[in-house]
Design a protein around this motif. Structure first.
Motif, PDB file in Angstrom:
ATOM      1  N   ARG A  71       0.826  -1.211   0.000  1.00 31.80           N
ATOM      2  CA  ARG A  71       0.000   0.000   0.000  1.00 31.80           C
ATOM      3  C   ARG A  71       0.855   1.253   0.000  1.00 31.80           C
ATOM      4  O   ARG A  71       0.558   2.218  -0.668  1.00 31.80           O
ATOM      5  CB  ARG A  71      -0.930   0.020   1.218  1.00 31.80           C
ATOM      6  N   THR A  72       1.937   1.226   0.764  1.00 33.34           N
ATOM      7  CA  THR A  72       2.843   2.377   0.821  1.00 33.34           C
ATOM      8  C   THR A  72       3.488   2.605  -0.540  1.00 33.34           C
ATOM      9  O   THR A  72       3.565   3.740  -1.006  1.00 33.34           O
ATOM     10  CB  THR A  72       3.925   2.156   1.892  1.00 33.34           C
ATOM     11  N   GLU A  73       3.916   1.528  -1.183  1.00 33.91           N
ATOM     12  CA  GLU A  73       4.501   1.643  -2.522  1.00 33.91           C
ATOM     13  C   GLU A  73       3.479   2.185  -3.510  1.00 33.91           C
ATOM     14  O   GLU A  73       3.803   3.046  -4.332  1.00 33.91           O
ATOM     15  CB  GLU A  73       4.996   0.282  -3.004  1.00 33.91           C
ATOM     16  N   ASP A  74       2.251   1.680  -3.440  1.00 32.73           N
ATOM     17  CA  ASP A  74       1.190   2.146  -4.333  1.00 32.73           C
ATOM     18  C   ASP A  74       0.913   3.632  -4.117  1.00 32.73           C
ATOM     19  O   ASP A  74       0.772   4.389  -5.072  1.00 32.73           O
ATOM     20  CB  ASP A  74      -0.101   1.356  -4.126  1.00 32.73           C
ATOM     21  N   ARG A  75       0.839   4.022  -2.873  1.00 34.11           N
ATOM     22  CA  ARG A  75       0.572   5.425  -2.542  1.00 34.11           C
ATOM     23  C   ARG A  75       1.693   6.317  -3.061  1.00 34.11           C
ATOM     24  O   ARG A  75       1.434   7.364  -3.638  1.00 34.11           O
ATOM     25  CB  ARG A  75       0.415   5.592  -1.039  1.00 34.11           C
ATOM     26  N   GLU A  76       2.925   5.893  -2.870  1.00 35.93           N
ATOM     27  CA  GLU A  76       4.064   6.675  -3.350  1.00 35.93           C
ATOM     28  C   GLU A  76       4.044   6.793  -4.871  1.00 35.93           C
ATOM     29  O   GLU A  76       4.328   7.861  -5.416  1.00 35.93           O
ATOM     30  CB  GLU A  76       5.375   6.049  -2.880  1.00 35.93           C
ATOM     31  N   PHE A  77       3.684   5.703  -5.551  1.00 31.52           N
ATOM     32  CA  PHE A  77       3.618   5.747  -7.011  1.00 31.52           C
ATOM     33  C   PHE A  77       2.541   6.718  -7.478  1.00 31.52           C
ATOM     34  O   PHE A  77       2.761   7.507  -8.401  1.00 31.52           O
ATOM     35  CB  PHE A  77       3.354   4.351  -7.593  1.00 31.52           C
ATOM     36  N   VAL A  78       1.386   6.673  -6.854  1.00 33.41           N
ATOM     37  CA  VAL A  78       0.291   7.569  -7.232  1.00 33.41           C
ATOM     38  C   VAL A  78       0.697   9.022  -7.010  1.00 33.41           C
ATOM     39  O   VAL A  78       0.441   9.880  -7.863  1.00 33.41           O
ATOM     40  CB  VAL A  78      -1.005   7.230  -6.455  1.00 33.41           C
ATOM     41  N   ILE A  79       1.350   9.296  -5.915  1.00 36.18           N
ATOM     42  CA  ILE A  79       1.813  10.660  -5.638  1.00 36.18           C
ATOM     43  C   ILE A  79       2.802  11.105  -6.713  1.00 36.18           C
ATOM     44  O   ILE A  79       2.700  12.210  -7.239  1.00 36.18           O
ATOM     45  CB  ILE A  79       2.431  10.757  -4.230  1.00 36.18           C
ATOM     46  N   GLU A  80       3.746  10.232  -7.080  1.00 35.51           N
ATOM     47  CA  GLU A  80       4.713  10.570  -8.122  1.00 35.51           C
ATOM     48  C   GLU A  80       4.016  10.817  -9.458  1.00 35.51           C
ATOM     49  O   GLU A  80       4.350  11.757 -10.182  1.00 35.51           O
ATOM     50  CB  GLU A  80       5.731   9.443  -8.279  1.00 35.51           C
ATOM     51  N   LEU A  81       3.042   9.986  -9.781  1.00 35.89           N
ATOM     52  CA  LEU A  81       2.318  10.125 -11.038  1.00 35.89           C
ATOM     53  C   LEU A  81       1.535  11.434 -11.083  1.00 35.89           C
ATOM     54  O   LEU A  81       1.550  12.149 -12.091  1.00 35.89           O
ATOM     55  CB  LEU A  81       1.384   8.927 -11.239  1.00 35.89           C
TER      56      LEU A  81
ATOM     57  N   ARG B 150       0.998  17.055 -12.926  1.00 37.39           N
ATOM     58  CA  ARG B 150       0.894  18.484 -12.602  1.00 37.39           C
ATOM     59  C   ARG B 150       1.880  19.328 -13.411  1.00 37.39           C
ATOM     60  O   ARG B 150       1.652  20.505 -13.663  1.00 37.39           O
ATOM     61  CB  ARG B 150       1.118  18.668 -11.111  1.00 37.39           C
ATOM     62  N   GLN B 151       2.963  18.721 -13.857  1.00 39.47           N
ATOM     63  CA  GLN B 151       3.970  19.426 -14.647  1.00 39.47           C
ATOM     64  C   GLN B 151       3.507  19.693 -16.077  1.00 39.47           C
ATOM     65  O   GLN B 151       4.171  20.410 -16.820  1.00 39.47           O
ATOM     66  CB  GLN B 151       5.266  18.622 -14.693  1.00 39.47           C
TER      67      GLN B 151
ATOM     68  N   VAL C 200       5.050  10.697 -21.644  1.00 37.59           N
ATOM     69  CA  VAL C 200       5.805  10.675 -20.387  1.00 37.59           C
ATOM     70  C   VAL C 200       5.022   9.929 -19.308  1.00 37.59           C
ATOM     71  O   VAL C 200       5.573   9.091 -18.583  1.00 37.59           O
ATOM     72  CB  VAL C 200       6.131  12.114 -19.923  1.00 37.59           C
ATOM     73  N   LEU C 201       3.738  10.205 -19.203  1.00 38.69           N
ATOM     74  CA  LEU C 201       2.910   9.555 -18.183  1.00 38.69           C
ATOM     75  C   LEU C 201       2.781   8.060 -18.439  1.00 38.69           C
ATOM     76  O   LEU C 201       2.795   7.260 -17.492  1.00 38.69           O
ATOM     77  CB  LEU C 201       1.528  10.206 -18.124  1.00 38.69           C
ATOM     78  N   VAL C 202       2.670   7.662 -19.690  1.00 36.41           N
ATOM     79  CA  VAL C 202       2.578   6.231 -20.013  1.00 36.41           C
ATOM     80  C   VAL C 202       3.869   5.529 -19.614  1.00 36.41           C
ATOM     81  O   VAL C 202       3.836   4.439 -19.033  1.00 36.41           O
ATOM     82  CB  VAL C 202       2.261   6.017 -21.509  1.00 36.41           C
ATOM     83  N   GLU C 203       5.005   6.142 -19.899  1.00 36.30           N
ATOM     84  CA  GLU C 203       6.285   5.538 -19.505  1.00 36.30           C
ATOM     85  C   GLU C 203       6.369   5.367 -17.990  1.00 36.30           C
ATOM     86  O   GLU C 203       6.854   4.349 -17.501  1.00 36.30           O
ATOM     87  CB  GLU C 203       7.458   6.361 -20.031  1.00 36.30           C
ATOM     88  N   LYS C 204       5.906   6.355 -17.260  1.00 38.30           N
ATOM     89  CA  LYS C 204       5.901   6.255 -15.791  1.00 38.30           C
ATOM     90  C   LYS C 204       4.968   5.129 -15.347  1.00 38.30           C
ATOM     91  O   LYS C 204       5.298   4.334 -14.475  1.00 38.30           O
ATOM     92  CB  LYS C 204       5.463   7.596 -15.179  1.00 38.30           C
ATOM     93  N   TYR C 205       3.790   5.060 -15.968  1.00 33.68           N
ATOM     94  CA  TYR C 205       2.792   4.056 -15.586  1.00 33.68           C
ATOM     95  C   TYR C 205       3.277   2.642 -15.893  1.00 33.68           C
ATOM     96  O   TYR C 205       2.906   1.685 -15.218  1.00 33.68           O
ATOM     97  CB  TYR C 205       1.475   4.333 -16.310  1.00 33.68           C
TER      98      TYR C 205
END
Length: 71
Positions: free
Chosen positions: A8-18, A23-24, A48-53
């Protein structure tokens, strides 16, 4: 239970990064921005977002990103 909390922590961190990444790119969400109407800017941002995802889903594409970000 610890594994679940770690996941859950990893998922939350990923969502925040995404979301921070999203926002950029005001071309995706800021209607009053001149870039909002620029297809090239939007396409670049989605790439860029697809690469992150793809870090969490190797089969990610633009449609999946749009669906999950509601952009």
């Amino acid at each position: 239970m610890f594994i679940t909390m770690a996941k859950r922590t990893e998922d939350r961190e990923f969502v925040i990064e995404l979301l921070q990444l999203c926002r950029q790119y005001p071309a995706l969400w800021k209607v009053k921005n001149s870039e909002y109407s620029d297809r090239n800017k939007k396409n670049d941002a989605y790439k860029v977002l697809v690469e992150k995802y793809k870090e969490v889903d190797p089969n990610a594409d633009r449609a999946l990103v749009k669906k999950n970000l509601i952009v």
